[in-house]
Motif scaffolding. Structure first.
Motif, short mmCIF file in Angstrom:
data_model
loop_
_atom_site.label_atom_id
_atom_site.label_comp_id
_atom_site.label_asym_id
_atom_site.label_seq_id
_atom_site.Cartn_x
_atom_site.Cartn_y
_atom_site.Cartn_z
N LEU A 19 3.22 -4.29 3.31
CA LEU A 19 2.86 -4.77 1.98
C LEU A 19 1.34 -4.80 1.78
O LEU A 19 0.85 -4.44 0.72
N VAL A 20 0.61 -5.21 2.81
CA VAL A 20 -0.85 -5.25 2.70
C VAL A 20 -1.40 -3.84 2.54
O VAL A 20 -2.27 -3.59 1.71
N TYR A 21 -0.89 -2.88 3.32
CA TYR A 21 -1.34 -1.49 3.19
C TYR A 21 -1.00 -0.94 1.81
O TYR A 21 -1.78 -0.18 1.23
N ALA A 22 0.17 -1.27 1.28
CA ALA A 22 0.58 -0.76 -0.02
C ALA A 22 -0.24 -1.40 -1.16
O ALA A 22 -0.60 -0.73 -2.12
N PHE A 27 -9.01 -1.85 1.15
CA PHE A 27 -9.37 -3.02 1.96
C PHE A 27 -8.98 -2.79 3.42
O PHE A 27 -9.77 -3.05 4.33
N MET A 28 -7.77 -2.30 3.64
CA MET A 28 -7.30 -2.08 5.01
C MET A 28 -8.11 -1.00 5.71
O MET A 28 -8.36 -1.08 6.91
N GLY A 30 -11.26 -0.46 5.25
CA GLY A 30 -12.49 -1.14 5.66
C GLY A 30 -12.28 -2.03 6.89
O GLY A 30 -13.11 -2.07 7.79
N VAL A 31 -11.16 -2.73 6.90
CA VAL A 31 -10.84 -3.59 8.05
C VAL A 31 -10.71 -2.74 9.31
O VAL A 31 -11.27 -3.10 10.37
N LEU A 32 -10.01 -1.62 9.21
CA LEU A 32 -9.84 -0.76 10.38
C LEU A 32 -11.16 -0.16 10.84
O LEU A 32 -11.39 -0.01 12.05
N ALA A 33 -12.04 0.17 9.91
CA ALA A 33 -13.36 0.69 10.28
C ALA A 33 -14.16 -0.37 11.03
O ALA A 33 -14.83 -0.06 12.03
N ARG A 34 -14.09 -1.63 10.56
CA ARG A 34 -14.80 -2.71 11.26
C ARG A 34 -14.19 -2.95 12.64
O ARG A 34 -14.92 -3.24 13.60
#
Length: 64
Positions: A19-22, A27-28, A30-34
């Protein structure tokens, strides 16, 4: 805790993460890059904190 209960918990995690990815793919990303840029020690500590918190929450819910 039975295997079925464990699998139900994993299924809920998959559903919430999906649900968060969809809902917020940018945003996700960016989170994964960090996360990719974070030092290994920091990731390890964060993982241990998450694991211990999850076990404690599951134990508290079960009335342990």
């Amino acid at each position: 805790m039975t295997v079925a209960e464990l699998l139900q918990g994993v299924a809920v995690v998959f559903a919430l993460e999906g649900l968060v990815y969809a809902a917020a793919p940018g945003f996700m990303r960016g989170v994964l890059a960090r996360l990719a840029a974070a030092p290994e020690a920091q990731l390890r500590i964060g993982g241990l904190i998450a694991a211990v918190s999850g076990v404690a929450l599951a134990w508290a819910i079960r009335g342990g």
